[in-house]
Write a protein that holds these residues in place. Structure first.
Motif, PDB file in Angstrom:
ATOM      1  N   HIS A 114      58.718  25.252  36.008  1.00 18.81           N
ATOM      2  CA  HIS A 114      59.611  25.786  34.815  1.00 18.81           C
ATOM      3  C   HIS A 114      60.709  26.088  34.747  1.00 18.81           C
ATOM      4  O   HIS A 114      60.873  26.382  35.923  1.00 18.81           O
ATOM      5  N   SER A 115      61.377  26.048  34.140  1.00 16.60           N
ATOM      6  CA  SER A 115      62.842  25.757  34.276  1.00 16.60           C
ATOM      7  C   SER A 115      63.245  26.927  33.347  1.00 16.60           C
ATOM      8  O   SER A 115      62.745  27.166  32.467  1.00 16.60           O
ATOM      9  N   GLU A 116      64.700  27.851  32.917  1.00 11.84           N
ATOM     10  CA  GLU A 116      65.662  28.323  32.459  1.00 11.84           C
ATOM     11  C   GLU A 116      66.469  27.885  32.189  1.00 11.84           C
ATOM     12  O   GLU A 116      66.908  27.063  33.565  1.00 11.84           O
ATOM     13  N   GLY A 119      55.279  19.741  34.614  1.00 11.24           N
ATOM     14  CA  GLY A 119      54.934  21.029  33.377  1.00 11.24           C
ATOM     15  C   GLY A 119      54.418  22.149  34.741  1.00 11.24           C
ATOM     16  O   GLY A 119      54.209  23.030  34.960  1.00 11.24           O
ATOM     17  N   LEU A 138      59.077  20.839  22.953  1.00  5.19           N
ATOM     18  CA  LEU A 138      58.487  20.269  24.197  1.00  5.19           C
ATOM     19  C   LEU A 138      57.956  18.922  24.344  1.00  5.19           C
ATOM     20  O   LEU A 138      57.791  18.451  25.270  1.00  5.19           O
ATOM     21  N   THR A 149      47.308  30.254  34.039  1.00  5.39           N
ATOM     22  CA  THR A 149      48.940  30.503  34.210  1.00  5.39           C
ATOM     23  C   THR A 149      49.068  31.653  35.296  1.00  5.39           C
ATOM     24  O   THR A 149      49.616  32.479  35.330  1.00  5.39           O
ATOM     25  N   THR A 163      54.628  27.512  38.426  1.00  2.00           N
ATOM     26  CA  THR A 163      54.314  28.085  37.416  1.00  2.00           C
ATOM     27  C   THR A 163      53.171  29.362  37.168  1.00  2.00           C
ATOM     28  O   THR A 163      52.641  30.371  36.528  1.00  2.00           O
ATOM     29  N   ASN A 213      52.920  18.261  27.223  1.00  2.00           N
ATOM     30  CA  ASN A 213      52.881  19.443  27.713  1.00  2.00           C
ATOM     31  C   ASN A 213      53.028  20.546  26.463  1.00  2.00           C
ATOM     32  O   ASN A 213      53.515  21.101  25.834  1.00  2.00           O
TER      33      ASN A 213
END
Ligand SMILES: Cc1cc2nc3c(=O)[nH]c(=O)nc-3n(C[C@H](O)[C@H](O)[C@H](O)COP(=O)(O)OP(=O)(O)OC[C@H]3O[C@@H](n4cnc5c(N)ncnc54)[C@H](O)[C@@H]3O)c2cc1C
Ligand code: SF4
Ligand code: SF4
Ligand code: SF4
Lengths: 420, 422
Positions: B321-323, B318, A16, B280, B331, A76
């Motif tokens: 988010h990605s895949e 940040g 990260l 989160t 997020t 991060n």
């Protein structure tokens, strides 16, 4: 919420890292000494070269104090400090542990032995001759702020006397005292019991042992694992029954919550139950704010306050500041300093003492400026080793916020550190 | 009760915190870590390039209509020219007050051109006072001075590239011992060392290498705490204009900017900033966010507030988010994003494509009041606002608009959320 299925070892987070160097810009140890190249280098960068069965690429990781400033500023979420701690453990496994670190890791044993004859032990350890000898023989810095054994008995000695007079209530909470309260500062535990009972809670003090942190931070993972498992046996059943377990030592509670299970890879259901049961005492009080009596006495005082590094890992903000702010007349001034320098046992080590004092300088200056401007008598910090270091670095006495809260209820004398 | 919880401590989050606090709102900032200022040049880039064009923008304000014609959803279309101007002026006033003054071109409508760490022209709207004498419209020849053993700053490259552009420029190296006798150092270490260094030795050495009439460009290491005094004292002792050129990260000018804003927010305005807190999760009732939760050691911490401002910086910060297959998502609230959801559509084939890469332009769409919108175009939540580089339709990299967007949208979002009853 922690989830064992998605938990990954800290090393995985090296990918990260975007090499932004924010961590390097804030690491207080890298600022203080050339012996440590900084979190990015010792952490995610060196981690690429750490392979099982291969020699360690760089020994400087031992100079990481573990203060976690890096983790806190990293954008991060790289687990730099944990990476460093595990790399140090690998070094220990490879090279063995110096006798000195074994000693420093055995806080509880030292506590027990000294408590047999505390006055003698205090004299034996704290006279100039013996400190020079300990410095030369074991590498424990002769100036470092070692604690003094309680000469009025241990916390549990007191608890046994208090037990028949304790508050009995339907609301119950478990207290984890840790080694420092047990052997050196029983008054912290008394203040905690006074506040918890004032909140209407019956306090349970179960058998318990050292949380294992000093061993973890010296890389002695095997011995630390034994201590953790013992505590799991003793506290696990209470956690499973749904009791909250609160502690006054920010490092012990952190170790029980997260540090031990993460560093030691313990992720069973019982460890998770323990993690979820453990609270820093102010985190818990803040969460139970509606049960907090408001019969405060007016206190007219400015308190310079240093949030200990372990709160960075608890990641609960600054709960003691939030709670102390409720006391009329109390003005809490936050240090905004990165670290006191001591970082558990780091600053006790001869080769690290000067680094630790340099790191602590920004905090010491803050405390002394506050003293000058506001004539403060005490400063406050939740962690015991930090308080000893602050007293050592400033000459001003330091108190746990729970002592201040107990005093605000008229239950405690801040000057003499006795319950009223 | 917290009036405003800001999520993110980059430039937009910190400024929103300062402005909201100054309006009397009980304001807290929670963030994973610190933001992009630390790897940027510390300048305020408002608009440096228009999409698809090679020539730098002369006046960001004059270019706005063309920008918003090409990108109608651009945050500047929402703030308008007046909003952008007002926010930049407010930023300048604030930084002046905080002892880190910023300046711009002689014509306040125009960009400056400053030498980049590679000696290329870099369009900038506001620059820290220490970078102003690098202005390419000034007549003095450049002397770029580096230090032996300092990685991350390349005077010869800078001077050669400036020469290619038609400027008179040359490079010199001085021994690092003039600043520090430490063995290893980052630019931050050097800046700290400068705070206590004996300036007369450095000044004398600079006088020896400088020719009359030259201006002297140094790596951006002229102090952290005593930066202003060091710049003034050194310029006076050398008798020549002295300026800083940004280096590779860590960025000292960026650190200075973050530090003054953070200290102002925490110490002067008694705002609360919690780092290491990754938000989160959230809870909403009847269209209102009641709390957000951050990851912690044993159990999530819940943060209740009347209003929430999302300033998590998008894909670079940040906040998204990605895949690997290409899905990109926001997020915390899972707000709808304009980012392409297939990896093959993220990038153009050409790395330096002047149009920029689509993935960096994708983001959260907001209404004129800076509240994020659902796909149906309604405010997603009554009490949620968004600001900074997570907003849709700006591409901070190709436009050179990172700081301008952060400042203008933070200002606009704070104004909107203060004027909305919740
Ligand atoms: C944000 C960022 C992103 C980058 N991305 C890329 C990329 O994607 N691809 C790429 O190719 N490059 C990239 N670079 C550049 C690349 O990191 C550097 O060019 C490269 O690391 C230089 O390697 P080095 O070993 O020469 O120096 P460094 O990696 O800087 O390491 C120097 C080492 O030497 C030690 N050292 C220094 N002086 C002394 C001394 N006197 N005695 C003992 N030890 C000393 C330092 O402590 C350090 O460990 C990036 C740089 C940055 C800042
Ligand atoms: S702050 Fe985090 S991402 Fe940046 S260099 Fe350090 S570890 Fe890497
Ligand atoms: S834990 Fe502290 S000492 Fe160790 S690398 Fe991080 S900031 Fe530096
Ligand atoms: S007192 Fe210091 S060592 Fe202890 S936690 Fe604090 S900052 Fe770290």
């Amino acid at each position: 919420m922690f989830n064992a299925d998605t938990w990954l070892p800290p090393e995985v987070s090296l990918d990260l890292c975007i090499k932004c160097n924010i961590c390097v810009s804030y690491c207080p140890v890298a600022e203080a000494t050339d012996l440590f190249p900084g979190p990015k280098y010792a952490g995610p960068q060196a981690q690429r070269f750490r392979m099982a069965g291969q020699p360690a690429p760089d020994l400087s990781v031992d100079y990481c104090s573990g203060c976690r400033v890096c983790n806190e500023v990293c954008p991060n979420d790289v687990n730099i400090m944990e990476m460093n701690a595990r790399a140090r453990a690998a070094l220990v496994a490879e090279k063995g542990i110096p006798l000195r670190n074994r000693l420093l890791g055995r806080n509880e044993l030292l506590g027990k032995v000294g408590s047999r004859a505390p006055r003698l032990a205090n004299f034996a350890l704290h006279n100039p001759v013996s400190r020079v000898a300990v410095d030369a023989l074991f590498g424990i810095a002769k100036e470092a702020p070692l604690p003094r054994w309680s000469t009025t008995g241990t916390f549990v000695d007191w608890w046994e006397k208090h037990y028949p007079h304790r508050l009995i209530s339907d609301k119950k909470v478990v207290y984890f005292h840790g080694c420092a309260t047990m052997y050196y500062e029983p008054f912290i535990g008394k203040a905690a019991v006074a506040v918890l009972e004032h909140m209407g809670y019956e306090v349970i003090v179960p058998p318990q042992n050292c949380c294992g942190l000093p061993m973890l931070s010296n890389g002695e993972f095997k011995a630390a694992g034994k201590l953790y498992d013992n505590n799991l046996r003793k506290l696990g059943p209470l956690a499973a029954e749904g009791y909250d377990i609160v502690g006054t030592s920010t490092s012990c509670t952190l170790t029980l919550k997260e540090e031990a299970p993460h560093l030691l890879d313990r992720h069973s259901e019982t460890t998770q139950a323990l993690t979820h049961a453990v609270w820093d005492i102010f985190e818990w009080i803040r969460d139970h704010e509606d049960e907090l009596p408001r019969d405060f006495i007016q206190m007219e005082m400015v308190i310079p306050y240093h949030p200990p590094c372990q709160y960075r890992a608890h990641r609960v903000g600054r709960p003691s500041m939030d709670v102390l702010a409720l006391i009329p007349g109390v003005e809490v001034h936050e240090s905004h300093a990165r670290c006191c320098g001591i970082a558990g046992t780091y600053g006790y080590k001869k080769e690290k003492y000067d680094i630790a004092m340099k790191v602590g300088q920004e905090l010491f200056s803050f405390i002394l400026e506050e003293e000058e401007h506001h004539h403060t008598e005490f400063n406050a910090c939740d962690s015991e080793t930090c308080r000893w270091q602050i007293e050592h670095g400033t000459g001003q006495e330091s108190r746990h916020p729970i002592e201040i809260l107990a005093a605000a209820y008229g239950l405690y004398d801040l000057e003499t550190r006795t319950t009223l | 009760m917290t009036d405003l919880l800001i999520i993110g401590a980059g430039l937009s989050g910190l400024l929103a915190g300062v402005w909201a606090r100054r309006q009397g709102l009980r304001t807290r900032i929670a963030a994973t870590g610190l933001g992009a200022t630390h790897w940027h040049a510390g300048t305020i880039d408002a608009l440096g390039y228009l999409p698809g064009e090679d020539a730098p923008v002369r006046s960001p304000f004059a270019a706005l209509t063309r920008l918003t014609a090409a990108r109608p959803g651009h945050p500047y279309a929402l703030t308008g020219e007046a909003g952008l101007r007002e926010a930049l002026a407010a930023f300048r006033t604030l930084l002046e007050k905080l002892g880190l003054p910023y300046g711009g071109a002689a014509n306040p409508d125009e960009n400056l051109l400053l030498p980049s760490p590679a000696g290329a022209p870099r369009p900038v709207y506001l620059a820290p006072a220490a970078q102003l004498a690098g202005d390419m419209s000034r007549p003095e020849p450049y002397l770029v001075v580096g230090f032996q053993a300092l990685r991350d700053f390349y005077p010869t490259v800078i001077a050669e590239n400036l020469t290619k552009l038609g400027f008179r420029a040359r490079a010199e190296f001085l021994p690092i011992e003039l600043i520090t006798d430490r063995r290893d150092f980052s630019t931050i270490d050097l800046a700290r060392a400068m705070d206590s260094a004996d300036l007369s030795r450095l000044a004398n050495a600079l006088k020896r290498v400088a020719a009359p009439g030259e201006r002297i460009g140094l790596p951006a290491i002229l102090g952290l705490r005593r930066h202003g005094q060091i710049l003034a004292a050194l310029s006076e002792a050398v008798g020549a204009p002295i300026f800083e050129i940004p280096t590779l990260p860590p960025s000292v000018p960026g650190l200075r900017l973050t530090t003054v804003l953070r200290e102002h927010f925490e110490r002067d305005l008694h705002g609360r900033l919690d780092l290491g807190m990754t938000v989160t999760d959230f809870h909403a009732e009847a269209g209102r966010v009641t709390w957000v939760a951050s990851r912690a050691s044993a159990r999530p911490v819940r943060h209740r507030a009347r209003r929430f401002l999302l300033a998590t910086g998008g894909i670079l910060g940040g906040g998204f988010h990605s895949e690997p297959r290409g899905r990109v998502w926001e997020t915390i609230f899972d707000l709808p994003l304009t980012a392409p959801q297939k990896r093959s559509q993220w990038f153009r084939p050409d790395f330096l494509a002047p149009e920029g890469h689509p993935v960096f332009r994708g983001g959260v769409r907001v209404g004129p009041d800076f509240r994020p919108l659902t796909l149906a175009g309604e405010p997603a939540f009554e009490n949620l606002w968004a600001a900074g580089n997570l907003l849709a339709d700006s591409d901070p990299i190709s436009e050179r608009s990172l700081e301008g967007v952060a400042i203008a949208t933070a200002r606009a979002a704070v104004t909107s959320l203060i004027n909305t009853d919740v």
